[in-house]
Each structure stands twice: as structure tokens, then as C-alpha cells.
Design an enzyme around this catalytic site. Sequence first.
Site, PDB file in Angstrom:
ATOM      1  CG  ASP A  93      -2.322   2.209  18.159  1.00  0.00           C
ATOM      2  OD1 ASP A  93      -1.303   2.422  18.214  1.00  0.00           O
ATOM      3  OD2 ASP A  93      -2.894   0.971  18.776  1.00  0.00           O
ATOM      4  CG  LEU A 142       1.499   5.620  19.090  1.00  0.00           C
ATOM      5  CD1 LEU A 142       2.716   6.739  18.649  1.00  0.00           C
ATOM      6  CD2 LEU A 142       0.195   6.418  19.408  1.00  0.00           C
ATOM      7  CG  ASP A 143       6.259  -0.902  18.742  1.00  0.00           C
ATOM      8  OD1 ASP A 143       5.582  -1.813  18.543  1.00  0.00           O
ATOM      9  OD2 ASP A 143       6.993  -0.566  19.808  1.00  0.00           O
ATOM     10  CD  GLU A 162       6.618  -4.329  15.735  1.00  0.00           C
ATOM     11  OE1 GLU A 162       6.605  -5.285  15.373  1.00  0.00           O
ATOM     12  OE2 GLU A 162       5.514  -3.686  16.244  1.00  0.00           O
ATOM     13  CD  GLU A 214       1.169  -3.025  14.984  1.00  0.00           C
ATOM     14  OE1 GLU A 214       1.461  -2.255  15.817  1.00  0.00           O
ATOM     15  OE2 GLU A 214       1.859  -4.180  15.158  1.00  0.00           O
ATOM     16  CD  GLU A 215      -2.591   0.368  14.305  1.00  0.00           C
ATOM     17  OE1 GLU A 215      -1.513   0.078  15.164  1.00  0.00           O
ATOM     18  OE2 GLU A 215      -3.791   0.042  14.712  1.00  0.00           O
ATOM     19  CG  ASP A 252       4.062  -0.159  14.848  1.00  0.00           C
ATOM     20  OD1 ASP A 252       4.540  -1.075  15.684  1.00  0.00           O
ATOM     21  OD2 ASP A 252       2.980   0.527  15.045  1.00  0.00           O
ATOM     22  CG  ASP A 305      -1.987  -5.993  18.096  1.00  0.00           C
ATOM     23  OD1 ASP A 305      -1.948  -7.373  18.689  1.00  0.00           O
ATOM     24  OD2 ASP A 305      -1.044  -5.799  17.453  1.00  0.00           O
TER      25      ASP A 305
HETATM   26  P1  P6P Z   1       5.496  -8.306  25.571  1.00  0.00           P
HETATM   27  C1  P6P Z   1       4.422  -3.332  22.155  1.00  0.00           C
HETATM   28  O1  P6P Z   1       2.992  -3.988  22.280  1.00  0.00           O
HETATM   29  C2  P6P Z   1       5.402  -4.324  21.564  1.00  0.00           C
HETATM   30  O2  P6P Z   1       5.022  -4.415  20.165  1.00  0.00           O
HETATM   31  C3  P6P Z   1       6.958  -3.373  21.717  1.00  0.00           C
HETATM   32  O3  P6P Z   1       6.795  -2.391  21.664  1.00  0.00           O
HETATM   33  C4  P6P Z   1       7.445  -4.356  22.903  1.00  0.00           C
HETATM   34  O4  P6P Z   1       8.775  -4.403  23.143  1.00  0.00           O
HETATM   35  C5  P6P Z   1       6.617  -5.746  22.822  1.00  0.00           C
HETATM   36  O5  P6P Z   1       5.420  -5.490  22.286  1.00  0.00           O
HETATM   37  C6  P6P Z   1       6.175  -6.083  24.253  1.00  0.00           C
HETATM   38  O6  P6P Z   1       5.673  -7.497  24.336  1.00  0.00           O
HETATM   39  O7  P6P Z   1       4.790  -9.676  25.010  1.00  0.00           O
HETATM   40  O8  P6P Z   1       6.773  -8.288  26.208  1.00  0.00           O
HETATM   41  O9  P6P Z   1       4.515  -7.433  26.499  1.00  0.00           O
END
Ligand code: P6P
Length: 327
Positions: free
Chosen positions: A75, A119-120, A276, A98-99, A117, A69
Site C-alpha cells: 500500500d 492499492l485497493d 473508489e 486513500e493513504e 486508491d 486501515d
Molecule cells: P468486506 C477491500 O478492503 C475492499 O475495500 C474492497 O476491495 C472489497 O470489495 C471490500 O473492501 C471487501 O470488504 O467488508 O466484504 O471484507
Amino acid sequence: ESSRIAQSIGIALDRFIKNNQDEFAYASGELSQLLRDIALASKVVNREINKAGLIDIMGGAGSQNNTGDDQQKLDVLANIRFTRALAKGGEVCALISEEEESFTDLNNNGKYVIAIDPLDGSSNIDVNVSIGTIFSVYRRKSPIGTPITEADILQKGSEQVAAGYILYGSSTMLVYTTGHGVNCFTHEPSLGEYFLSKERLIMPEDGRIYSINEGSANSFSEGVKKYVQYCKDQKYTARYIGSLVADFHRNMLKGGIYIYPSTAKDSNGKLRLMYECNALAFIAEQSGGKATDGKNRILDIEPTSLHQRVPFYVGSKEMVEKAESLL
Ligand code: P6P
């Protein structure tokens, strides 16, 4: 102004943690201190997020994390802030992030393992959409003072002693459980403190909001297609923020289901078990909701690798069970 605010809102987080300390698995001061360390780091991250538009911390950091990513600068900052706060606190022996490719060995005398995670949903930073931090807390399995083992790191979700998330939204909220229900705290910036805003939050058993990225609909399984069609036939509302913590939190309050299924791109879906799904599954169950991979309870899944993905069906119990019945 600040005294009026203080009178009108709930108990401060520190006081709440202290008052409920005897509920903790070990009734130990360490878990209380650990939660305070996480809250402190979240206040620092919150301040940096709120400044994102002002100083040059927006956009890509030009690097990638271990799973490819693109890392956003925030992040990287968030990962540093949480890692430092947890290292300084001394309660954590190992950190899964995650990082980071592998786990971070913090302090062999620490009793707890954290999966986080930092900063999700960070791709939403640049468009000012809410983002979140997700964390799980485990007791280490190996004796204190010995080197970290894989058994410490790869624990199934049912072994969590605490889990929570921070939602950096129109207000910043810290929501967590230690296995005795779910409590929500709202950050009051003028006082720099979190105050209890919802005690013993219960997720509505049913709901009319479904949250799934229909851009991938062509690669959904027949069962997922059937469930999405069912939602449309029931005239449910579609809401997909694209930020897991924001979508999850809305469902906690209003009822709803969030689905990240297997797709052509990700046969196990996109979301990660360790930092997550496990945390949100624990919180969902503690508030009366449900969380599965479409068949198996998330908290029962034996992890095999740090960054493994699982399909994720989470939210109001009736909605998850209806979806499962069509899969
Ligand atoms: P998509 C953000 O990157 C994430 O990890 C979640 O926060 C979010 O729900 C999902 O991915 C969005 O993914 O494939 O729908 O863009």
C-alpha cells in the site's frame, strides 16, 4: 518471440492515447501525459506486487492510514510510486489518496486533480488474490497558478474527465475511459508495454452473478435481504472475491451486480466515494451499466468530505434497477 507477440496483439497504449487525443475534454497533451504517467507507475507497482513473495514487502507496514486501515507495505509503496509519478509529470495540481489524511498539493501550475486508491483490496496481497488501483481525473476549478481550493478537491463524479483501474491479476490490465467508451489494455511483461485487448467494452445489460458479503446479512436492510433472496430464487451465482476491482471487472465482462450496502458496522457502507465509487461508476455508465447508492446516481452525489463512504450498487443496468425496486 517479442515480434510475434507484437504482431498478434492490439495497438500499444501510448499510440492509442495519441490517436484518441482529440477526444479529450481539452484536446490537450496534458491529459495524455497524465494517463502515460499513471500507466508507468502501474508497471512499477505491478513489478513490486509480482515480487511480493520473494522480498520482504509482504504483510503489514506496522502503520495505519488516516481511516484506520492497517497499511500493508505494498500500500505504502504504491502510494509513493503513484504520487511521485504524478508529481514528476507536472500535470497534477492536487492528489487525493486513500493513504493520506488530507490532499497532497503537487504543482500549482497543474491542470488536473487526481483521486486515487493506490492499492485497493490490499489485505488480499498476502493470500495472492488479485488487487487493484482505482483513479479519477478532474479538471481543477480554480485558475492555474493559484492555490488549490476545496472546490478543486470536492468535485462530484459527473465532473470527471477520465477514470480507470488497474487489475493486478492473472494478467495485469489497465481499463479506462475519457467519456468516450471504455477500453482495456493488457500488460505484456516481456515487452513492458500495455496493448489494447478490448476496445469499447460493453457491460452486459443483465447478468446472473451477484457479489455481496453475506457475512453481514444479519445487518442488511429488509430491501437488501429481499434482493439477495431474489438472486437465490433465480438461482444466480454468488461470487465475492473481496477485492473490489476484481469483482467489478468480472461483472464488466460477464454481467453481474456488486453491492456494498449499509451494514451495522458501516451505516454508509465501506466504500469511498472520491477514490473508489466515482471512478467505477463513470466506467460502469460508459459501458452501459449503472451505479447508485441504492437510490441516487453515484455521479450526482455532492461530496462533503475527502474520505466519505457511500452504499454502492454497481453493475448490469437491469440488475441494479431490480435491486433498487426492492430497497
Ligand atoms: P468486506 C477491500 O478492503 C475492499 O475495500 C474492497 O476491495 C472489497 O470489495 C471490500 O473492501 C471487501 O470488504 O467488508 O466484504 O471484507
